[in-house]
Motif scaffolding. Structure first.
Motif, PDB file in Angstrom:
ATOM      1  N   PRO A   2      -1.315   4.709   1.713  1.00 54.15           N
ATOM      2  CA  PRO A   2      -1.225   5.355   3.024  1.00 54.15           C
ATOM      3  C   PRO A   2       0.042   4.939   3.752  1.00 54.15           C
ATOM      4  O   PRO A   2       0.618   3.890   3.496  1.00 54.15           O
ATOM      5  CB  PRO A   2      -2.467   4.832   3.754  1.00 54.15           C
TER       6      PRO A   2
ATOM      7  N   ALA B  31      -5.508   0.153  -5.193  1.00 50.97           N
ATOM      8  CA  ALA B  31      -5.104   1.513  -4.846  1.00 50.97           C
ATOM      9  C   ALA B  31      -3.966   1.920  -5.766  1.00 50.97           C
ATOM     10  O   ALA B  31      -3.147   1.086  -6.160  1.00 50.97           O
ATOM     11  CB  ALA B  31      -4.654   1.580  -3.384  1.00 50.97           C
ATOM     12  N   THR B  32      -3.909   3.192  -6.125  1.00 50.85           N
ATOM     13  CA  THR B  32      -2.829   3.664  -6.975  1.00 50.85           C
ATOM     14  C   THR B  32      -1.627   4.034  -6.126  1.00 50.85           C
ATOM     15  O   THR B  32      -1.722   4.209  -4.909  1.00 50.85           O
ATOM     16  CB  THR B  32      -3.268   4.900  -7.781  1.00 50.85           C
TER      17      THR B  32
ATOM     18  N   ALA C 283      -0.193   6.756  -5.875  1.00 50.80           N
ATOM     19  CA  ALA C 283      -0.349   8.074  -5.270  1.00 50.80           C
ATOM     20  C   ALA C 283      -1.213   8.047  -4.008  1.00 50.80           C
ATOM     21  O   ALA C 283      -1.227   9.010  -3.255  1.00 50.80           O
ATOM     22  CB  ALA C 283      -0.961   9.045  -6.272  1.00 50.80           C
ATOM     23  N   THR C 284      -1.924   6.975  -3.772  1.00 45.49           N
ATOM     24  CA  THR C 284      -2.831   6.936  -2.630  1.00 45.49           C
ATOM     25  C   THR C 284      -2.402   5.928  -1.571  1.00 45.49           C
ATOM     26  O   THR C 284      -3.172   5.585  -0.696  1.00 45.49           O
ATOM     27  CB  THR C 284      -4.267   6.603  -3.078  1.00 45.49           C
TER      28      THR C 284
ATOM     29  N   GLU D  96     -12.653   7.669  -3.413  1.00 46.73           N
ATOM     30  CA  GLU D  96     -11.971   8.181  -4.598  1.00 46.73           C
ATOM     31  C   GLU D  96     -10.539   7.661  -4.721  1.00 46.73           C
ATOM     32  O   GLU D  96      -9.908   7.790  -5.770  1.00 46.73           O
ATOM     33  CB  GLU D  96     -11.946   9.714  -4.576  1.00 46.73           C
ATOM     34  N   GLN D  97      -9.991   7.074  -3.656  1.00 47.28           N
ATOM     35  CA  GLN D  97      -8.607   6.621  -3.653  1.00 47.28           C
ATOM     36  C   GLN D  97      -8.447   5.137  -3.972  1.00 47.28           C
ATOM     37  O   GLN D  97      -7.329   4.639  -4.041  1.00 47.28           O
ATOM     38  CB  GLN D  97      -7.963   6.906  -2.286  1.00 47.28           C
TER      39      GLN D  97
ATOM     40  N   ASP E  28      -2.013  -2.926  -3.879  1.00 50.15           N
ATOM     41  CA  ASP E  28      -1.300  -1.780  -4.441  1.00 50.15           C
ATOM     42  C   ASP E  28      -0.689  -2.164  -5.786  1.00 50.15           C
ATOM     43  O   ASP E  28      -0.858  -3.311  -6.241  1.00 50.15           O
ATOM     44  CB  ASP E  28      -0.260  -1.257  -3.438  1.00 50.15           C
TER      45      ASP E  28
ATOM     46  N   THR F  71     -12.726   2.618   4.765  1.00 50.52           N
ATOM     47  CA  THR F  71     -12.455   4.021   5.076  1.00 50.52           C
ATOM     48  C   THR F  71     -12.245   4.221   6.570  1.00 50.52           C
ATOM     49  O   THR F  71     -11.316   4.909   6.997  1.00 50.52           O
ATOM     50  CB  THR F  71     -13.616   4.904   4.575  1.00 50.52           C
TER      51      THR F  71
ATOM     52  N   LEU G 247      -8.487   5.655   3.898  1.00 51.01           N
ATOM     53  CA  LEU G 247      -8.675   5.749   2.449  1.00 51.01           C
ATOM     54  C   LEU G 247     -10.132   6.096   2.158  1.00 51.01           C
ATOM     55  O   LEU G 247     -11.037   5.548   2.777  1.00 51.01           O
ATOM     56  CB  LEU G 247      -8.339   4.419   1.775  1.00 51.01           C
TER      57      LEU G 247
END
Length: 199
Positions: free
Chosen positions: A151, A145-146, A148-149, A105-106, A58, A97, A102
């Motif tokens: 989890p 991962a950004t 915003a994503t 695209e994330q 992250d 995934t 996730l």
């Protein structure tokens, strides 16, 4: 169609060229490839079989980890190869995934197409499943991962948490993440304003 040994060999050769000090540790996998074992099959137990996993960082350089139940160990997301997988990198993203929720695209794959690590570990005998003791050869690919994503809560396979990169299963992998961090910081400090770099 399952991932052929020729693809596994090509990825392994590139990996060992990058990390020549790991040639001895990769010996069991090399011998299994030489013996033409079906290494993409989760039912290959003569030595073991290949799996795929993900190291997701992250923005704070923590690692996404998963666990089954409340007391199980924290592990990197990953799993067995399937007949639908076309390549190890593709399998890594699919297992990510499945384990975390996730979607592609994330996360942003590393610019380097080679795995960050090859983790070899022994799986104990499981009489209930009729599986003997065997090795897992886990090809681990790097992702970012950004914010915003990120989890929260539970993933498909259990609990999810962002944990310090020193919590990963091996000191070697922790050192590689630290090196990636140092390289990224150096690149950030030296690039021109507005220039974008990958992981």
């Amino acid at each position: 169609m399952s991932i052929p040994n020729t693809h596994i060999r090509a990825v392994l050769d590139g990996y060992l060229e990058r990390f020549p000090k790991e040639v001895d540790a990769a010996g069991p996998l090399v011998r299994a490839l030489d013996g033409e074992h079906e290494l993409s099959s989760p039912k290959e137990f003569r030595v073991g079989h290949v799996t795929a996993g993900a190291v997701v960082l992250d923005p704070c350089w923590r690692v996404l980890m998963v666990r089954e139940g409340d007391r199980g160990p924290w592990l990197l997301p990953g799993g067995h190869l399937t007949a639908e997988d076309g390549a190890l990198g593709e399998a890594s993203l699919s297992r990510l995934t499945e384990a975390t929720g996730l979607v592609p695209e994330q996360v942003e794959p590393a610019a380097d197409p080679l795995p960050l690590d090859l983790d070899t570990y022994r799986i104990p005998e499981d009489p209930d499943r009729g599986e003997p003791e065997h090795e897992h050869f886990a090809f681990l690919y790097l992702y970012r991962a950004t914010a915003a994503t990120v989890p929260t809560g539970d993933g498909a396979g259990g609990g999810l948490a962002w944990r310090p990169h020193t919590d990963v299963p091996s000191a070697r992998l922790a050192a590689k993440i630290s090196q990636t961090l140092a390289t990224s910081r150096a690149a950030t400090a030296s690039r021109e304003p507005g220039e974008v770099t990958g992981v």
